[in-house]
Design an enzyme around this catalytic site. Sequence first.
Site, PDB file in Angstrom:
ATOM      1  N   ASP A 154       0.861  -1.178   0.000  1.00 37.19           N
ATOM      2  CA  ASP A 154       0.000   0.000   0.000  1.00 37.19           C
ATOM      3  C   ASP A 154       0.909   1.243   0.000  1.00 37.19           C
ATOM      4  O   ASP A 154       2.144   1.150   0.142  1.00 37.19           O
ATOM      5  CB  ASP A 154      -0.973  -0.010   1.184  1.00 37.19           C
ATOM      6  CG  ASP A 154      -2.216   0.847   0.879  1.00 37.19           C
ATOM      7  OD1 ASP A 154      -2.168   1.668  -0.064  1.00 37.19           O
ATOM      8  OD2 ASP A 154      -3.225   0.716   1.584  1.00 37.19           O
TER       9      ASP A 154
HETATM   10  C1  BGC Z   1      -5.176   3.145   0.295  1.00 35.02           C
HETATM   11  C2  BGC Z   1      -5.446   2.128  -0.798  1.00 35.02           C
HETATM   12  C3  BGC Z   1      -5.393   2.813  -2.144  1.00 35.02           C
HETATM   13  C4  BGC Z   1      -4.042   3.457  -2.302  1.00 35.02           C
HETATM   14  C5  BGC Z   1      -3.792   4.115  -3.645  1.00 35.02           C
HETATM   15  C6  BGC Z   1      -3.950   3.982   0.026  1.00 35.02           C
HETATM   16  O1  BGC Z   1      -3.845   5.034   0.910  1.00 35.02           O
HETATM   17  O2  BGC Z   1      -5.057   2.462   1.520  1.00 35.02           O
HETATM   18  O3  BGC Z   1      -6.675   1.497  -0.582  1.00 35.02           O
HETATM   19  O4  BGC Z   1      -5.675   1.902  -3.175  1.00 35.02           O
HETATM   20  O5  BGC Z   1      -3.897   4.451  -1.295  1.00 35.02           O
HETATM   21  O6  BGC Z   1      -4.501   5.268  -3.802  1.00 35.02           O
END
Ligand code: BGC
Length: 742
Positions: free
Chosen positions: A267
Amino acid sequence: MKHKEILELLNKMTIEEKIGQMVQITGDVFLSEDTNSVLTGPLKNLHLSKEKIYHVGSVLNIIGAEKVKKVQDEYLSKSRLKIPLLFMDDIINGYKIAFPIPIAQGCSWNTKAIKEMTEISSMESSIAGANVNFSPMVDLSRDARWGRVMESIGGEDPLLGEIYARTMVKAYQGKNLFEVGKMASCVKHIAAYGAVEAGRDYNTVDMSEREFRQYYLPAYKAAIEAGAEMLMTSFNILNGIPSTVNKWLIQEVIRKELGFKGIVISDYGAVEETITHGYSANETEAAKNAITAGIDIDMMSGIYANHLKDLCLQNQEIENKVNESVLRILTLKNKLGLFENPYGNTNEEKEKTYIMNPINLEKAKKLTQETFVLLKNKNHVLPLQKSKKIALIGPYIDNIGITGSWSMFSDRTKNGTILDIFKEKMGNQVIYAKGCEILRQEEINKILSADGSPIVHVENERQKEQDMIASAMQTAKKADVILLALGEHYKQSGEACSRSNIALPENQIQLINELYTLSKPMILILFNGRPIELNTIEPKLDAILEVWFPGTTGAKAITEMILGEENPSGKLTMSFPQNVGQCPVYYNHYNTGRPHHDNLRYLSRYQDIPTESFYPFGYGLSYCDFKYTELYLNNHKMNKNETITVTIKIENQSDYAGYEVIQLYIQDLYGSVVRPVKELKAFKKEYFKPHEIKYIHFNIDMHMLKFWNEKLELVAESGEFKAFVGGDSVNVLEDRFEFVDN
Ligand code: BGC
């Protein structure tokens, strides 16, 4: 490209080029005239040289055919081996058409509806250039304090999570990723992110392996079995080790046991965060931990870009790991057809005709209506007669901001408002007053200042509040019925939106209290991303229609529902707590040695509130009245080759036609480890004509009885069980049966 050619390409790559493939950054940098000057914002902290930037393998949240092509062209113009970029996006509840937020979609209990919404999102966003979608989010969610429950497609139930995960992955990916309208699905967040302690985002997760396997793993497993191309790790630690560097999780469970062959991405910034967690001592160690655990792509941290090369030079095993990861990434690019056509399914012509087209908007409205949950309808106050004079009151009446916090790409021009649509249908029969703001400015400031937004001061805010309430009272006095549209601010649910108070904002409660003194029928349309604490206001309301954040067609969908042109059929996928102190509260809990059944002191209960949830899992009313009788089991004993057929009689005792979700639950009464008081095992969504009677059947087989036993084996044990059938998890008819394991 043939597999052999991919291997040849891999062989031609320098170590820098390989590592670049394993790095993901925001893509705006390629849109600027002057790349050097754009290395600001989140990218600045990554400390990437210009050369490294032109080696990255993927970008996030760049979408729109023209933009995507521009970025791809710019990138490829400087790329030695012309390996196209992958474009990954968060199309969480639709692209230009915003669908209801995921928790709402789950409340449809209709896989066909979820499939259709996913297919439209997939078509809209893939022709606009997205190759990979960071969706679905299948984290089991039991705690309403956690803001991300709004993204959870299955809510608190593992079976729903499993079924919906499978449906969505297949709908995104189809049979071939290079078909128009298809894209790779990145399932998130492994693992158990929904169990963050106290519902505080990014917090600790510590749970037994049995609990993990029984409840949290099934949805991820189903997504893998459905062929998901990617998985994203979660921000939390899982039993002491951050998920992103958790070898047991990624290597043993995900890759070996579940046979996942696709890409694992971290993530946002999570590889670097393993240092802050106190697991990796420094950046080099973070890189080593992540690559050995099995992270193929480092999203938005400079760890791989700046440290992986040295590790490869020192350690052949790490270089082998890099080669494996790059091969996976190139394979996905190839499956998407990007080597033949770097724009993939991007299609500017189709973008013009397909996106936001009226046929899909009409479909979206119907699908949206399936996600509404009627929580209360005293004396059948709903649907409203058009002859009534209606006072429309509340900050969501004349508001297009009803798409939720992840709909950053949606086209709001078609949203419409409840006010517009009621006016269209009823003209002067409706009157309007705003009544209050969604949140007091001081509360908005608290939320937004954390994003760096400037503090806004409102002079005499409390006085203005009183004036707005007074004007709403004047309006309401002229009406037969009050229709309120209230709820959370869209910035109160979603990522980093944990709350310790999950009631409606104080100013909204004040408005309800004042209007209640008029003794007129009062109906609440509720906008929110999580179960809301309703216990203090519910007695003052005659009806409550839960609409979540319903998206582009929400206003139309709501109006038709209120006026009885449509009939609600949604059922909750998360229990609503009596109050926040009950969180986490969920239907499939274990018993205690002292279950609460009467008013004795030393029982497992609260002194001040009931033990049961306020609205249970599976609950939702209809304008129809469904009566369940005559539960019948064709046999009371079965072995592993047999099934028992459960039949129930359901009568629609009303003049309305509508859908009902009939639910089968099972309880294993005694086991080698204790089992929950009820578990959902099957459900059917059935259409009933006015006064129609139907007999609904379910088959119970051995697989429904399996659980993770004392030795962590998935087994069905001989013994006694209960079967329950009903329209929610509480109001059920029940009977017993025996299973013999032979
Ligand atoms: C979130 C994810 C998301 C990613 C990309 C993160 O902060 O936890 O769910 O897909 O950002 O935007």
